[in-house]
Design a protein around this motif. Structure first.
Motif, PDB file in Angstrom:
ATOM      1  N   THR A   1     -37.846   6.687   0.085  1.00  0.00           N
ATOM      2  CA  THR A   1     -37.332   7.058   1.416  1.00  0.00           C
ATOM      3  C   THR A   1     -37.434   5.866   2.364  1.00  0.00           C
ATOM      4  O   THR A   1     -38.218   4.942   2.156  1.00  0.00           O
ATOM      5  CB  THR A   1     -38.137   8.221   2.024  1.00  0.00           C
ATOM      6  OG1 THR A   1     -39.476   7.788   2.250  1.00  0.00           O
ATOM      7  CG2 THR A   1     -38.125   9.440   1.105  1.00  0.00           C
ATOM      8  N   VAL A   2     -36.631   5.914   3.428  1.00  0.00           N
ATOM      9  CA  VAL A   2     -36.669   4.865   4.452  1.00  0.00           C
ATOM     10  C   VAL A   2     -38.034   4.844   5.134  1.00  0.00           C
ATOM     11  O   VAL A   2     -38.618   3.777   5.352  1.00  0.00           O
ATOM     12  CB  VAL A   2     -35.538   5.072   5.491  1.00  0.00           C
ATOM     13  CG1 VAL A   2     -35.681   4.106   6.654  1.00  0.00           C
ATOM     14  CG2 VAL A   2     -34.182   4.917   4.835  1.00  0.00           C
ATOM     15  N   GLU A   3     -38.565   6.027   5.442  1.00  0.00           N
ATOM     16  CA  GLU A   3     -39.870   6.103   6.100  1.00  0.00           C
ATOM     17  C   GLU A   3     -40.957   5.503   5.207  1.00  0.00           C
ATOM     18  O   GLU A   3     -41.833   4.781   5.670  1.00  0.00           O
ATOM     19  CB  GLU A   3     -40.218   7.560   6.454  1.00  0.00           C
ATOM     20  CG  GLU A   3     -39.308   8.183   7.490  1.00  0.00           C
ATOM     21  CD  GLU A   3     -37.972   8.662   6.899  1.00  0.00           C
ATOM     22  OE1 GLU A   3     -37.851   8.808   5.656  1.00  0.00           O
ATOM     23  OE2 GLU A   3     -37.037   8.868   7.690  1.00  0.00           O
ATOM     24  N   GLY A   4     -40.894   5.821   3.922  1.00  0.00           N
ATOM     25  CA  GLY A   4     -41.865   5.274   2.974  1.00  0.00           C
ATOM     26  C   GLY A   4     -41.740   3.763   2.855  1.00  0.00           C
ATOM     27  O   GLY A   4     -42.747   3.044   2.769  1.00  0.00           O
ATOM     28  N   THR A   5     -40.508   3.267   2.869  1.00  0.00           N
ATOM     29  CA  THR A   5     -40.271   1.821   2.794  1.00  0.00           C
ATOM     30  C   THR A   5     -40.858   1.127   4.015  1.00  0.00           C
ATOM     31  O   THR A   5     -41.533   0.103   3.893  1.00  0.00           O
ATOM     32  CB  THR A   5     -38.758   1.532   2.709  1.00  0.00           C
ATOM     33  OG1 THR A   5     -38.248   2.153   1.534  1.00  0.00           O
ATOM     34  CG2 THR A   5     -38.484   0.047   2.668  1.00  0.00           C
ATOM     35  N   ASN A   6     -40.614   1.676   5.196  1.00  0.00           N
ATOM     36  CA  ASN A   6     -41.147   1.072   6.421  1.00  0.00           C
ATOM     37  C   ASN A   6     -42.666   1.043   6.411  1.00  0.00           C
ATOM     38  O   ASN A   6     -43.286   0.042   6.772  1.00  0.00           O
ATOM     39  CB  ASN A   6     -40.626   1.814   7.654  1.00  0.00           C
ATOM     40  CG  ASN A   6     -39.149   1.573   7.876  1.00  0.00           C
ATOM     41  OD1 ASN A   6     -38.592   0.584   7.412  1.00  0.00           O
ATOM     42  ND2 ASN A   6     -38.503   2.486   8.575  1.00  0.00           N
ATOM     43  N   ALA A   7     -43.286   2.144   6.005  1.00  0.00           N
ATOM     44  CA  ALA A   7     -44.752   2.194   5.952  1.00  0.00           C
ATOM     45  C   ALA A   7     -45.291   1.199   4.922  1.00  0.00           C
ATOM     46  O   ALA A   7     -46.278   0.503   5.170  1.00  0.00           O
ATOM     47  CB  ALA A   7     -45.210   3.614   5.616  1.00  0.00           C
TER      48      ALA A   7
ATOM     49  N   ARG B   1     -44.987  -2.359   6.350  1.00  0.00           N
ATOM     50  CA  ARG B   1     -45.926  -2.554   7.440  1.00  0.00           C
ATOM     51  C   ARG B   1     -47.367  -2.617   6.950  1.00  0.00           C
ATOM     52  O   ARG B   1     -48.133  -3.493   7.359  1.00  0.00           O
ATOM     53  CB  ARG B   1     -45.749  -1.418   8.464  1.00  0.00           C
ATOM     54  CG  ARG B   1     -46.637  -1.504   9.683  1.00  0.00           C
ATOM     55  CD  ARG B   1     -46.442  -0.324  10.627  1.00  0.00           C
ATOM     56  NE  ARG B   1     -46.593   0.963   9.966  1.00  0.00           N
ATOM     57  CZ  ARG B   1     -45.600   1.831   9.740  1.00  0.00           C
ATOM     58  NH1 ARG B   1     -44.381   1.568  10.149  1.00  0.00           N
ATOM     59  NH2 ARG B   1     -45.815   2.985   9.127  1.00  0.00           N
ATOM     60  N   ASP B   2     -47.738  -1.717   6.056  1.00  0.00           N
ATOM     61  CA  ASP B   2     -49.141  -1.581   5.660  1.00  0.00           C
ATOM     62  C   ASP B   2     -49.566  -2.515   4.523  1.00  0.00           C
ATOM     63  O   ASP B   2     -50.735  -2.885   4.455  1.00  0.00           O
ATOM     64  CB  ASP B   2     -49.442  -0.132   5.263  1.00  0.00           C
ATOM     65  CG  ASP B   2     -49.186   0.845   6.406  1.00  0.00           C
ATOM     66  OD1 ASP B   2     -49.215   0.409   7.572  1.00  0.00           O
ATOM     67  OD2 ASP B   2     -48.951   2.037   6.122  1.00  0.00           O
TER      68      ASP B   2
END
Length: 156
Positions: A42-48, A51-52
């Motif tokens: 997912t896009v949200e998972g990719t961003n996290a 970042r992390d």
């Protein structure tokens, strides 16, 4: 950039483009594989993930110290950065002293210099603070909130 006195040097030669092309290739080649291995879809998972975990690891592996100490940045002597860092659009004022941009009409009130701005070319500034200003040359002739209400023209 011109208003700030910044001269852009375009990278048209292969020698100048090489480092950025290699960087893009590294990101495009490595990141999808890392996401696949981590099971991220997912896009949200990719961003996290970026970042992390990923960006810090990437920087640790590929960081190169600067050849010289110090900064390449210099202070600007300009005090009108709110004007420069705005989306600027030119419009001709209609006979009823209005200008249109997107789905809005902005009414320009008369000023102490002129009763009407009809036929004048003005610049509409869409500021970062979500206010709208209208200028004729260097003179602010209107300042509005995002919802359309006029604000204090002197604060521009």
């Amino acid at each position: 950039m011109k208003e700030l006195g910044v001269h852009m040097i375009a990278a048209y030669s292969p020698q100048a483009r090489g480092p950025s092309e290699r960087s893009f290739g590294t990101w495009q080649g490595r990141l999808p594989q890392e996401l696949r291995l981590a099971g991220i879809t997912t896009v949200e998972g990719t961003n996290a993930f970026q970042r992390d975990r990923y960006i810090a690891a990437f920087n640790d592996k590929f960081r190169v110290p600067a050849a010289e100490k110090g900064t390449a940045f210099r202070r600007t002597g300009r005090a009108d950065l709110n004007w420069i860092f705005s989306v600027q659009t030119e419009r001709v004022v209609e006979k009823d002293n209005t200008v249109a941009i997107r789905d809005r009409m902005w009414q320009i009130d008369k000023t102490r210099f002129r009763n009407t701005w009809a036929g004048s070319t003005v610049t509409i500034h869409d500021h970062l603070d979500e206010t709208i200003s209208i200028r004729y040359g260097f003179q602010a002739v209107g300042r509005y909130s995002r919802t359309g209400g006029e604000t204090d023209r002197r604060k521009t």
